[in-house]
Scaffold this motif. Structure first.
Motif, PDB file in Angstrom:
ATOM      1  N   ALA A 145       1.047  -1.538  -0.119  1.00 31.47           N
ATOM      2  CA  ALA A 145       0.067  -0.161   0.190  1.00 31.47           C
ATOM      3  C   ALA A 145       0.480   1.098   0.046  1.00 31.47           C
ATOM      4  O   ALA A 145       0.954   2.310  -0.797  1.00 31.47           O
ATOM      5  N   GLN A 146       2.508   1.307   0.940  1.00 32.45           N
ATOM      6  CA  GLN A 146       3.224   2.177   0.763  1.00 32.45           C
ATOM      7  C   GLN A 146       3.879   2.219  -0.578  1.00 32.45           C
ATOM      8  O   GLN A 146       3.841   3.771  -1.176  1.00 32.45           O
ATOM      9  N   THR A 147       3.917   1.862  -1.772  1.00 38.80           N
ATOM     10  CA  THR A 147       4.058   1.600  -3.062  1.00 38.80           C
ATOM     11  C   THR A 147       3.452   2.172  -3.968  1.00 38.80           C
ATOM     12  O   THR A 147       3.013   3.260  -4.538  1.00 38.80           O
ATOM     13  N   PHE A 148       2.354   1.791  -3.758  1.00 38.50           N
ATOM     14  CA  PHE A 148       0.835   2.407  -4.193  1.00 38.50           C
ATOM     15  C   PHE A 148       1.022   4.270  -4.023  1.00 38.50           C
ATOM     16  O   PHE A 148       0.960   4.986  -4.912  1.00 38.50           O
ATOM     17  N   ARG A 149       0.780   4.353  -3.025  1.00 39.87           N
ATOM     18  CA  ARG A 149       1.121   5.808  -2.033  1.00 39.87           C
ATOM     19  C   ARG A 149       2.264   6.466  -2.945  1.00 39.87           C
ATOM     20  O   ARG A 149       1.722   7.864  -2.716  1.00 39.87           O
ATOM     21  N   ILE A 150       3.479   5.869  -2.522  1.00 38.48           N
ATOM     22  CA  ILE A 150       4.331   6.758  -3.295  1.00 38.48           C
ATOM     23  C   ILE A 150       4.387   7.006  -4.644  1.00 38.48           C
ATOM     24  O   ILE A 150       4.246   8.218  -5.276  1.00 38.48           O
ATOM     25  N   LEU A 151       3.922   5.690  -5.524  1.00 34.07           N
ATOM     26  CA  LEU A 151       3.140   5.948  -6.922  1.00 34.07           C
ATOM     27  C   LEU A 151       2.283   7.357  -7.546  1.00 34.07           C
ATOM     28  O   LEU A 151       2.459   7.993  -8.708  1.00 34.07           O
ATOM     29  N   THR A 152       1.118   7.382  -6.806  1.00 31.42           N
ATOM     30  CA  THR A 152       0.050   8.501  -6.660  1.00 31.42           C
ATOM     31  C   THR A 152       0.128   9.294  -6.162  1.00 31.42           C
ATOM     32  O   THR A 152      -0.581  10.254  -6.269  1.00 31.42           O
ATOM     33  N   THR A 153       0.865   9.448  -5.194  1.00 32.94           N
ATOM     34  CA  THR A 153       0.642  10.716  -4.563  1.00 32.94           C
ATOM     35  C   THR A 153       2.264  11.193  -3.071  1.00 32.94           C
ATOM     36  O   THR A 153       1.852  12.134  -3.415  1.00 32.94           O
ATOM     37  N   THR A 154       2.727  10.518  -3.199  1.00 34.72           N
ATOM     38  CA  THR A 154       4.202  10.993  -2.173  1.00 34.72           C
ATOM     39  C   THR A 154       4.995  11.473  -3.213  1.00 34.72           C
ATOM     40  O   THR A 154       5.831  11.928  -3.114  1.00 34.72           O
ATOM     41  N   ASP A 155       5.319  10.784  -3.995  1.00 37.56           N
ATOM     42  CA  ASP A 155       6.077  11.466  -5.161  1.00 37.56           C
ATOM     43  C   ASP A 155       6.055  12.882  -5.581  1.00 37.56           C
ATOM     44  O   ASP A 155       4.472  12.442  -5.660  1.00 37.56           O
ATOM     45  N   LEU A 166       1.062   8.344 -13.172  1.00 36.97           N
ATOM     46  CA  LEU A 166       1.546   6.994 -14.683  1.00 36.97           C
ATOM     47  C   LEU A 166      -0.404   6.898 -14.870  1.00 36.97           C
ATOM     48  O   LEU A 166      -0.660   6.544 -14.461  1.00 36.97           O
ATOM     49  N   THR A 167       0.620   5.953 -15.774  1.00 42.97           N
ATOM     50  CA  THR A 167      -0.891   5.379 -16.768  1.00 42.97           C
ATOM     51  C   THR A 167      -2.153   4.039 -16.251  1.00 42.97           C
ATOM     52  O   THR A 167      -1.225   3.416 -14.761  1.00 42.97           O
TER      53      THR A 167
END
Length: 524
Positions: A145-155, A166-167
């Motif tokens: 879930a942290q991975t998804f948060r980085i890719l969609t929110t915190t990066d 991302l697509t």
């Protein structure tokens, strides 16, 4: 420039389709290749070079870290996707199920471990306890879930400075466990008679939701949008084909490369592994007749732990487990790992290096050749899986790693110290956040994470408060409660973004143990 695609798989959260080169300088290419490049260029990806895979590499070139592991998973994932696409029948089935693009699988594999905190799975468990028990965060902490948060929110390098933009296909492909901890989708897969792998509640934590999951409540909109592209093609709780490729590649890399590592540094010893596998092979019938209590009591005796594995597989994976295939798997691992690779200690010679490389290449090829695309898989399998022979071999290889590396007492001693580092860091940062006289000197990144989380939790409290309710059933209401959740999530985000070495150094600085002002960058 080619006209932008209208394929819904290429849709980006910030709007539009295509590579988005005009927004953030992507190199020309497909939208999915642009995603792969965005992940590879992320500082969160670079930090994986300093994050534990199993034990801290501490500068050693002999142990995988999360970065080298991710690169190998990407290599295997792309090989699997290309193999699927070369064969018309599995390629047609993959298209029917939503697609299997090699660039998507490679991007997902590169990004799949971005959310791992310092000290790997040990850090993950500690942060989850802190998030739930100290801060009342219903969905706690989970690396996926942290991975998804980085890719969609915190990066912050996407066009809107919220995630990487991302697509939909790549966002869906990183969802290894496509559900939230407690609430979504409805009905929640944890309530199924046979839950998907990872969806069941931990036996030691009833009421806390799924043991594994891939999205926090704060990222539910991104989750729903990415998954919506595949509605009607796969079950709501099922991985996309590309996520299943990534997951299978992760299993293959884990099963092979960690064993290779611990042979190289002398941890994986021939005698102990040979005794375990050899005793079980010679006494399989007698061990199968032993009752569970007696077997557990003598689990340290050779062969007993392997028999317990056989029984666990029957209990959890009856859809594929087969005693004859299990015995053949033990025989193959015994011949190729024990009697071949481990028979001579690794001494750094050309012969030893070639033997190790040959073992890795041979097993990678064998497992990739065992990949299938399944039209109607069991609940505990994805649409991409392994043939029964290779599936059993992976289980035995992973057993050897767990039994003779992860359960070593000296590793437990090391990990207890690492757990103290994570706990100490959270205490120190939380204390700094609560110090009104020093609040203006907070690390800027921590300050930004608090503001981001406050915006998210305030919105959830107003629009979907049920998503903030955990096992206690207590509603979250009022400004103080929202601030408490935001403060907790920000501290967790900040600690999770550190490398192993940064975590230790930052705690030393915050504890007054550093001899000089700490200068190592920890801004992500």
């Amino acid at each position: 420039m080619a006209a932008p695609s209208t394929d819904p798989r290429t849709h980006r959260r910030d709007g539009g389709h295509g590579a988005g080169a005009e927004d953030i300088g992507d190199l020309p290419g497909s939208p999915f290749r642009a995603d792969r490049d965005r992940i590879a260029a992320s500082p969160f990806f670079a930090r994986l070079g300093g994050v534990t895979q199993v034990v801290s590499a501490a500068g050693s070139g002999l142990l995988h870290n999360r970065l080298t592991h991710s690169l190998k998973v990407a290599q295997v994932a792309r090989a699997i996707a290309e193999r699927i696409n070369r064969d018309p029948e599995p390629a047609a089935l993959a298209d029917k199920l939503g697609g299997c693009d090699p660039d998507v699988t490679e991007a997902a594999a590169l990004g799949h471990d971005l959310g791992h905190p310092p000290f790997g799975h040990l850090g993950e468990r500690v942060l989850d306890r802190i998030a739930r028990h100290r801060y009342g965060l219903a969905d706690g902490f989970e690396g996926n879930a942290q991975t998804f948060r980085i890719l969609t929110t915190t990066d912050v390098r996407g066009p809107s400075a919220v995630g990487l933009d991302l697509t939909a296909a790549v966002r869906a492909a990183v969802l290894k466990y496509p559900w939230a901890r407690l609430h979504l989708p409805a009905p929640h897969p944890s309530g199924m008679r046979v839950p998907p792998r990872g969806a069941a509640e931990p036996a030691d934590a009833p009421g806390t939701g799924s043991g594994k999951f891939s999205a926090y409540s704060t990222e539910i909109d991104d989750f729903a949008e990415a998954r919506g592209v595949f509605a009607g093609r796969i079950e709501p709780w099922q991985q996309t084909v590309e996520a299943s490729v990534m997951d299978t590649a992760d299993d293959i890399a884990y099963a092979i490369h960690d064993l290779q590592d611990f042979h190289r540094i002398g941890v994986l010893q021939h005698a102990s592994v040979a005794a375990e596998l050899g005793h079980w092979f010679r006494h399989a019938i007698e061990l199968s007749d032993m009752d569970d209590e007696l077997l557990a009591r003598h689990r340290r005796a050779p062969g007993h732990s392997l028999e317990r594995l056989r029984r666990r597989l029957h209990a959890k994976d009856s859809w594929i487990v087969d005693d004859e295939a299990f015995m053949h798997a033990v025989a193959r691992v015994r011949a190729e790992l024990v009697d071949d690779l481990l028979a001579a200690a690794f001494d750094g010679s050309t012969e030893a290096e070639q033997s190790t490389a040959a073992f890795s290449a041979r097993w990678t090829r064998r497992l990739v050749d065992g990949v299938l695309v399944l039209p109607d898989p069991g609940v505990r399998s994805g649409h991409v899986g392994l043939r029964p022979a290779q599936w059993h071999e992976v289980q035995v290889l992973k057993f050897v790693h767990r039994r003779f590396v992860l359960l070593r007492p000296d590793l437990a001693l090391h990990q207890r110290g690492q757990a103290n580092v994570v706990n100490g860091l959270v205490d120190a940062l939380d204390g700094w956040l609560g110090d009104s006289e020093e609040a203006s000197r907070l690390p800027r990144r921590l300050h930004d994470l608090v503001e981001l989380a406050h915006t998210e939790y305030a919105a959830l409290a107003g629009q979907a408060p049920e998503l903030l309710v955990g096992a206690t059933g207590e509603e979250v209401s009022g400004a103080d409660a929202v601030r408490g959740l935001a403060r907790g999530r920000a501290v967790i985000d900040f600690v999770a973004s550190l490398t192993d070495r940064q975590a230790v150094s930052l705690l030393d600085a915050l504890s007054g143990r550093a001899a000089q002002p700490w200068s190592d960058s920890f801004v992500l």
